[in-house]
Design an enzyme around this catalytic site. Structure first.
Site, PDB file in Angstrom:
ATOM      1  N   ALA A  20       0.868  -1.172   0.000  1.00 47.26           N
ATOM      2  CA  ALA A  20       0.000   0.000   0.000  1.00 47.26           C
ATOM      3  C   ALA A  20       0.905   1.221   0.000  1.00 47.26           C
ATOM      4  CB  ALA A  20      -0.883  -0.012   1.242  1.00 47.26           C
ATOM      5  N   GLY A  55       0.615  -4.895   0.986  1.00 51.53           N
ATOM      6  CA  GLY A  55      -0.627  -4.927   0.207  1.00 51.53           C
ATOM      7  C   GLY A  55      -0.442  -5.584  -1.159  1.00 51.53           C
ATOM      8  N   GLU A  72      -0.772  -9.170  -0.493  1.00 52.83           N
ATOM      9  CA  GLU A  72      -2.188  -9.410  -0.172  1.00 52.83           C
ATOM     10  C   GLU A  72      -3.049  -9.375  -1.436  1.00 52.83           C
ATOM     11  OE1 GLU A  72      -1.824  -6.231   2.888  1.00 52.83           O
ATOM     12  OE2 GLU A  72      -2.998  -7.597   4.110  1.00 52.83           O
ATOM     13  N   GLU A 121       4.907  -5.180   7.018  1.00 47.08           N
ATOM     14  CA  GLU A 121       4.212  -4.117   7.765  1.00 47.08           C
ATOM     15  C   GLU A 121       4.764  -3.941   9.174  1.00 47.08           C
ATOM     16  OE1 GLU A 121       2.719  -6.388   5.838  1.00 47.08           O
ATOM     17  OE2 GLU A 121       1.072  -5.467   4.713  1.00 47.08           O
TER      18      GLU A 121
HETATM   19  C1  HXC Z   1       4.990   4.391  -1.371  1.00 42.50           C
HETATM   20  C2  HXC Z   1       6.860   3.431  -2.307  1.00 42.50           C
HETATM   21  C3  HXC Z   1       6.519   2.172  -1.735  1.00 42.50           C
HETATM   22  C4  HXC Z   1       5.315   2.095  -0.957  1.00 42.50           C
HETATM   23  C5  HXC Z   1       8.356   1.947  -2.844  1.00 42.50           C
HETATM   24  N1  HXC Z   1       8.001   3.240  -2.976  1.00 42.50           N
HETATM   25  N2  HXC Z   1       7.474   1.274  -2.086  1.00 42.50           N
HETATM   26  N3  HXC Z   1       6.099   4.516  -2.126  1.00 42.50           N
HETATM   27  N4  HXC Z   1       4.603   3.229  -0.798  1.00 42.50           N
HETATM   28  N5  HXC Z   1       4.897   0.946  -0.412  1.00 42.50           N
HETATM   29  C6  HXC Z   1       8.676   4.291  -3.728  1.00 42.50           C
HETATM   30  C7  HXC Z   1       9.936   4.750  -2.994  1.00 42.50           C
HETATM   31  O1  HXC Z   1       9.636   5.723  -2.006  1.00 42.50           O
HETATM   32  C8  HXC Z   1      10.729   5.360  -4.151  1.00 42.50           C
HETATM   33  O2  HXC Z   1      10.210   6.641  -4.436  1.00 42.50           O
HETATM   34  C9  HXC Z   1      10.381   4.441  -5.325  1.00 42.50           C
HETATM   35  O3  HXC Z   1       9.159   3.801  -4.963  1.00 42.50           O
HETATM   36  C10 HXC Z   1      11.429   3.372  -5.563  1.00 42.50           C
HETATM   37  O4  HXC Z   1      11.636   2.676  -4.355  1.00 42.50           O
HETATM   38  P1  HXC Z   1      13.091   2.460  -3.686  1.00 42.50           P
HETATM   39  O5  HXC Z   1      12.888   2.200  -2.264  1.00 42.50           O
HETATM   40  O6  HXC Z   1      13.999   3.580  -4.057  1.00 42.50           O
HETATM   41  O7  HXC Z   1      13.574   1.154  -4.462  1.00 42.50           O
HETATM   42  P2  HXC Z   1      14.557   0.017  -3.945  1.00 42.50           P
HETATM   43  O8  HXC Z   1      15.733   0.635  -3.229  1.00 42.50           O
HETATM   44  O9  HXC Z   1      14.825  -0.848  -5.119  1.00 42.50           O
HETATM   45  O10 HXC Z   1      13.756  -0.799  -2.831  1.00 42.50           O
HETATM   46  C11 HXC Z   1      12.597  -1.535  -3.187  1.00 42.50           C
HETATM   47  C12 HXC Z   1      11.809  -1.952  -1.924  1.00 42.50           C
HETATM   48  C13 HXC Z   1      11.517  -0.683  -1.074  1.00 42.50           C
HETATM   49  C14 HXC Z   1      12.612  -2.951  -1.098  1.00 42.50           C
HETATM   50  C15 HXC Z   1      10.514  -2.620  -2.405  1.00 42.50           C
HETATM   51  O11 HXC Z   1      10.958   0.317  -1.923  1.00 42.50           O
HETATM   52  C16 HXC Z   1      10.552  -0.928   0.055  1.00 42.50           C
HETATM   53  O12 HXC Z   1      10.923  -1.477   1.077  1.00 42.50           O
HETATM   54  N6  HXC Z   1       9.285  -0.472  -0.105  1.00 42.50           N
HETATM   55  C17 HXC Z   1       8.306  -0.519   0.963  1.00 42.50           C
HETATM   56  C18 HXC Z   1       7.781  -1.935   1.151  1.00 42.50           C
HETATM   57  C19 HXC Z   1       6.743  -1.990   2.254  1.00 42.50           C
HETATM   58  O13 HXC Z   1       7.052  -1.668   3.413  1.00 42.50           O
HETATM   59  N7  HXC Z   1       5.515  -2.403   1.931  1.00 42.50           N
HETATM   60  C20 HXC Z   1       4.431  -2.458   2.876  1.00 42.50           C
HETATM   61  C21 HXC Z   1       3.641  -1.192   2.884  1.00 42.50           C
HETATM   62  S1  HXC Z   1       2.356  -1.189   4.102  1.00 42.50           S
HETATM   63  P3  HXC Z   1      11.190   7.940  -4.589  1.00 42.50           P
HETATM   64  O14 HXC Z   1      10.227   9.071  -4.792  1.00 42.50           O
HETATM   65  O15 HXC Z   1      12.008   7.995  -3.363  1.00 42.50           O
HETATM   66  O16 HXC Z   1      12.004   7.616  -5.819  1.00 42.50           O
HETATM   67  C22 HXC Z   1       1.120  -2.096   3.432  1.00 42.50           C
HETATM   68  C23 HXC Z   1      -0.139  -2.241   4.290  1.00 42.50           C
HETATM   69  C24 HXC Z   1      -1.271  -2.896   3.531  1.00 42.50           C
HETATM   70  O17 HXC Z   1       1.210  -2.590   2.378  1.00 42.50           O
HETATM   71  C25 HXC Z   1      -2.598  -2.669   4.215  1.00 42.50           C
HETATM   72  C26 HXC Z   1      -3.502  -1.731   3.467  1.00 42.50           C
HETATM   73  C27 HXC Z   1      -4.889  -1.537   4.070  1.00 42.50           C
END
Ligand code: HXC
Length: 261
Positions: free
Chosen positions: A68, A112, A115, A135
């Protein structure tokens, strides 16, 4: 319908297949409100189109979806989340599609994203796929079914391991654990998924919808109730022309031509 965050295609190689690509490359396909709302609309469109028999949902080579959208969620209060019933309606729009949806996962399927893949009917993975529910690293929990669906798919031990540590699982581990049904080389994933979807779309759409409903019932009911439902729907399939056609084609040693009636 034109979408801001999705690309919808009808591959010429597989009539009957709708291919939906998540398309927010700048955010690794992070699921924001716009994307999930559009996804519901695209799925409703496919559901209402008699020429579509199966849907493939995919992302980019680098990410199916990295979760998400954290930037959209970060400043929200409990009242905001509760009032919006955050992502409940959007999840329902995906969960209630009656046609089969195959998730074709390449790269990251996190939070997400994992999911969303699990809301689909089955997952085909590229050898580059990485699944996780990170998360916990953000101080929250999965919010669109992860704790429930991952546990049902891979069992308590691995689900706890994944959800409490936030670690990622590669494609091979995911296949061994039962999260993924098959793995393909990354450059062939979408073509292979479309081929699988084409096979499904060539079957009786009535039988396909009933089979999907029955497998899903296995998650919701007792064995006795599920088997009773199966028997009733199995019997009811004999009301359709497609059953006559399917069995006649077998006896006559030819390919069936299902009409969906
Ligand atoms: C918003 C995101 C994002 C996310 C990546 N980006 N994941 N933006 N939400 N979930 C954005 C980054 O900020 C970045 O933007 C660009 O995408 C590229 O990501 P990088 O991190 O620079 O890439 P990389 O170094 O290759 O790392 C990839 C990654 C990392 C390991 C996937 O991005 C990451 O850990 N993402 C978050 C994963 C996460 O925690 N997911 C769970 C979310 S909570 P900029 O502008 O800086 O270039 C969830 C709850 C669900 O899902 C429930 C809903 C009701």
């Amino acid at each position: 319908m034109a979408f801001e965050t999705l690309i919808v295609e009808r591959p010429t190689t597989a009539p009957g297949v709708a291919l939906i690509r998540l398309n927010r490359p700048e955010a690794l396909n992070a699921l924001n409100s716009v994307l999930l709302t559009e996804l519901g609309q695209a799925l409703a469109q496919a559901q209402g189109d008699d020429t579509v028999g199966c849907i493939v949902l995919t992302g980019s080579p680098k990410a199916f979806a990295a979760g998400a959208d954290i930037k959209e969620m970060s400043d929200k209060s409990y009242a905001d989340m509760f009032k919006a019933d955050f992502f409940t309606a959007q999840a329902r729009a995906i969960e209630t599609v009656r046609k089969p949806i195959i998730a074709a996962v390449s790269g990251y399927a996190l939070g997400g994203g994992c999911e969303l893949a699990m809301m689909c009917d089955f997952i085909l993975a590229a050898d580059t796929a990485k699944f996780g529910q990170p998360e916990i690293n953000l101080g929250v929990a999965p919010g669109i079914g992860g704790t429930q669906r991952l546990t049902r798919l891979v069992g308590k031990s691995k689900a706890m391991d994944m959800i409490l540590t936030g670690r990622m699982m590669d494609a091979e581990e995911a296949e061994r654990a039962g999260l993924v049904s098959r793995i393909f080389p990354a450059d062939q994933l979408v073509d292979e998924a479309v081929k699988v979807a084409g096979k499904i779309a060539s079957q009786s759409p009535l039988a396909t919808a009933m089979n999907k409903e029955l497998v899903n019932a296995a998650y919701e009911t007792t064995l006795t109730t599920g088997v009773a439902l199966e028997r009733r729907l199995f019997h009811s399939l004999f009301a359709f022309d497609d059953q006559k056609e399917g069995m006649a084609a077998f006896v006559e040693k030819r390919k069936p031509a299902f009409k969906g009636s």
